[in-house]
Design a protein around this motif. Structure first.
Motif, mmCIF file in Angstrom:
data_model
loop_
_atom_site.group_PDB
_atom_site.id
_atom_site.type_symbol
_atom_site.label_atom_id
_atom_site.label_comp_id
_atom_site.label_asym_id
_atom_site.label_seq_id
_atom_site.Cartn_x
_atom_site.Cartn_y
_atom_site.Cartn_z
ATOM 1 N N ARG A 96 26.221 38.143 35.144
ATOM 2 C CA ARG A 96 26.576 36.922 35.875
ATOM 3 C C ARG A 96 28.058 36.587 35.741
ATOM 4 O O ARG A 96 28.460 35.460 36.022
ATOM 5 C CB ARG A 96 25.727 35.743 35.368
ATOM 6 C CG ARG A 96 24.249 35.878 35.650
ATOM 7 C CD ARG A 96 23.433 34.687 35.171
ATOM 8 N NE ARG A 96 23.807 34.123 33.891
ATOM 9 C CZ ARG A 96 23.389 34.544 32.708
ATOM 10 N NH1 ARG A 96 22.556 35.549 32.644
ATOM 11 N NH2 ARG A 96 23.796 33.970 31.604
ATOM 12 N N SER A 97 28.865 37.534 35.296
ATOM 13 C CA SER A 97 30.279 37.240 35.071
ATOM 14 C C SER A 97 31.180 38.026 36.029
ATOM 15 O O SER A 97 30.835 39.132 36.458
ATOM 16 C CB SER A 97 30.663 37.525 33.622
ATOM 17 O OG SER A 97 30.383 38.854 33.285
ATOM 18 N N TYR A 98 32.326 37.415 36.332
ATOM 19 C CA TYR A 98 33.279 37.955 37.300
ATOM 20 C C TYR A 98 34.689 37.793 36.748
ATOM 21 O O TYR A 98 34.984 36.820 36.058
ATOM 22 C CB TYR A 98 33.156 37.205 38.630
ATOM 23 C CG TYR A 98 31.774 37.304 39.229
ATOM 24 C CD1 TYR A 98 31.477 38.284 40.161
ATOM 25 C CD2 TYR A 98 30.761 36.438 38.844
ATOM 26 C CE1 TYR A 98 30.207 38.395 40.702
ATOM 27 C CE2 TYR A 98 29.488 36.543 39.374
ATOM 28 C CZ TYR A 98 29.220 37.523 40.302
ATOM 29 O OH TYR A 98 27.965 37.642 40.824
ATOM 30 N N ASP A 99 35.566 38.729 37.089
ATOM 31 C CA ASP A 99 36.942 38.667 36.596
ATOM 32 C C ASP A 99 37.849 39.427 37.559
ATOM 33 O O ASP A 99 37.389 40.057 38.505
ATOM 34 C CB ASP A 99 37.032 39.278 35.193
ATOM 35 C CG ASP A 99 38.225 38.796 34.400
ATOM 36 O OD1 ASP A 99 39.044 38.016 34.935
ATOM 37 O OD2 ASP A 99 38.359 39.211 33.238
ATOM 38 N N GLY A 100 39.138 39.350 37.285
ATOM 39 C CA GLY A 100 40.114 40.108 38.064
ATOM 40 C C GLY A 100 40.510 39.470 39.373
ATOM 41 O O GLY A 100 41.211 40.082 40.173
ATOM 42 N N GLY A 101 40.071 38.241 39.605
ATOM 43 C CA GLY A 101 40.370 37.585 40.866
ATOM 44 C C GLY A 101 41.630 36.741 40.810
ATOM 45 O O GLY A 101 42.253 36.586 39.766
ATOM 46 N N LYS A 102 41.963 36.214 41.965
ATOM 47 C CA LYS A 102 43.062 35.268 42.117
ATOM 48 C C LYS A 102 42.509 34.058 42.853
ATOM 49 O O LYS A 102 41.643 34.188 43.726
ATOM 50 C CB LYS A 102 44.213 35.862 42.930
ATOM 51 C CG LYS A 102 44.851 37.084 42.308
ATOM 52 C CD LYS A 102 45.706 36.705 41.134
ATOM 53 C CE LYS A 102 46.427 37.922 40.572
ATOM 54 N NZ LYS A 102 47.107 37.623 39.342
ATOM 55 N N ILE A 103 43.017 32.870 42.502
ATOM 56 C CA ILE A 103 42.617 31.652 43.195
ATOM 57 C C ILE A 103 43.863 30.851 43.527
ATOM 58 O O ILE A 103 44.769 30.743 42.702
ATOM 59 C CB ILE A 103 41.607 30.811 42.377
ATOM 60 C CG1 ILE A 103 41.066 29.639 43.212
ATOM 61 C CG2 ILE A 103 42.207 30.350 41.056
ATOM 62 C CD1 ILE A 103 39.828 28.974 42.628
ATOM 63 N N THR A 104 43.913 30.328 44.739
ATOM 64 C CA THR A 104 45.032 29.508 45.171
ATOM 65 C C THR A 104 44.594 28.058 45.213
ATOM 66 O O THR A 104 43.547 27.732 45.770
ATOM 67 C CB THR A 104 45.530 29.953 46.567
ATOM 68 O OG1 THR A 104 45.960 31.304 46.478
ATOM 69 C CG2 THR A 104 46.678 29.083 47.059
ATOM 70 N N ASP A 105 45.402 27.192 44.628
ATOM 71 C CA ASP A 105 45.157 25.751 44.652
ATOM 72 C C ASP A 105 45.923 25.184 45.845
ATOM 73 O O ASP A 105 47.147 25.122 45.813
ATOM 74 C CB ASP A 105 45.642 25.115 43.355
ATOM 75 C CG ASP A 105 45.359 23.615 43.283
ATOM 76 O OD1 ASP A 105 45.009 23.010 44.321
ATOM 77 O OD2 ASP A 105 45.507 23.053 42.187
#
Length: 146
Positions: A96-105
């Motif tokens: 259930r875990s995820y990583d390596g992403g990018k998020i823009t605010d």
């Protein structure tokens, strides 16, 4: 003949399981501001053929004078918030875990590294945006809407 048929069925089952979509694919989530605790938007996840997830804003919930991403950089600069891809490159790293992403605010236009964890019941997604070290970031919990 029976061996061939069973082999084909077995290979079909394995390939079907390998192509099964990620649990986040197609789901919609209400984003909640980590400071005000107010709902901001609804985002929807999609998965590419190589298993990488992204999410875009499909509905803007907060009342705002500016419904545009005036602080975003690049192709989303001054574009309506609805339709902006805020999560990119997210990959499954565990059950259930995820990583390596990018998020823009969209509020400040900054892009952060992003990881997330799906709750056991699949109703909440806890995400963390950070620069450099995860301990120095911000967390949000999103609520599933579908």
């Amino acid at each position: 003949m029976i061996k061939t048929t069973l082999s084909i069925l077995g290979l079909s089952l394995v390939s079907t399981l390998a192509l099964a979509a990620d649990p986040l694919h197609g789901t919609k989530w209400k984003t909640i501001d980590d400071v005000t605790k107010k709902p901001l938007s609804v985002v929807q996840f999609t998965e590419t053929s190589n298993g990488v997830l992204s999410a875009k804003i499909v509905d803007v919930l907060e009342d705002s004078e500016s419904q545009k991403c005036s602080k975003c950089k690049g192709k989303f600069y001054n574009k309506p918030l609805q339709g902006i891809q805020i999560v990119t490159g997210l990959k499954k790293t565990g059950t259930r875990s995820y990583d390596g992403g990018k998020i823009t605010d969209p509020k400040n236009g900054k892009t952060y590294s992003f990881n997330a964890k799906l709750s056991e019941d699949g109703k909440t997604l806890s995400g963390r945006g950070y620069i450099g070290v995860s301990a120095l970031g911000r967390s949000q919990t999103w609520i599933r809407t579908n």
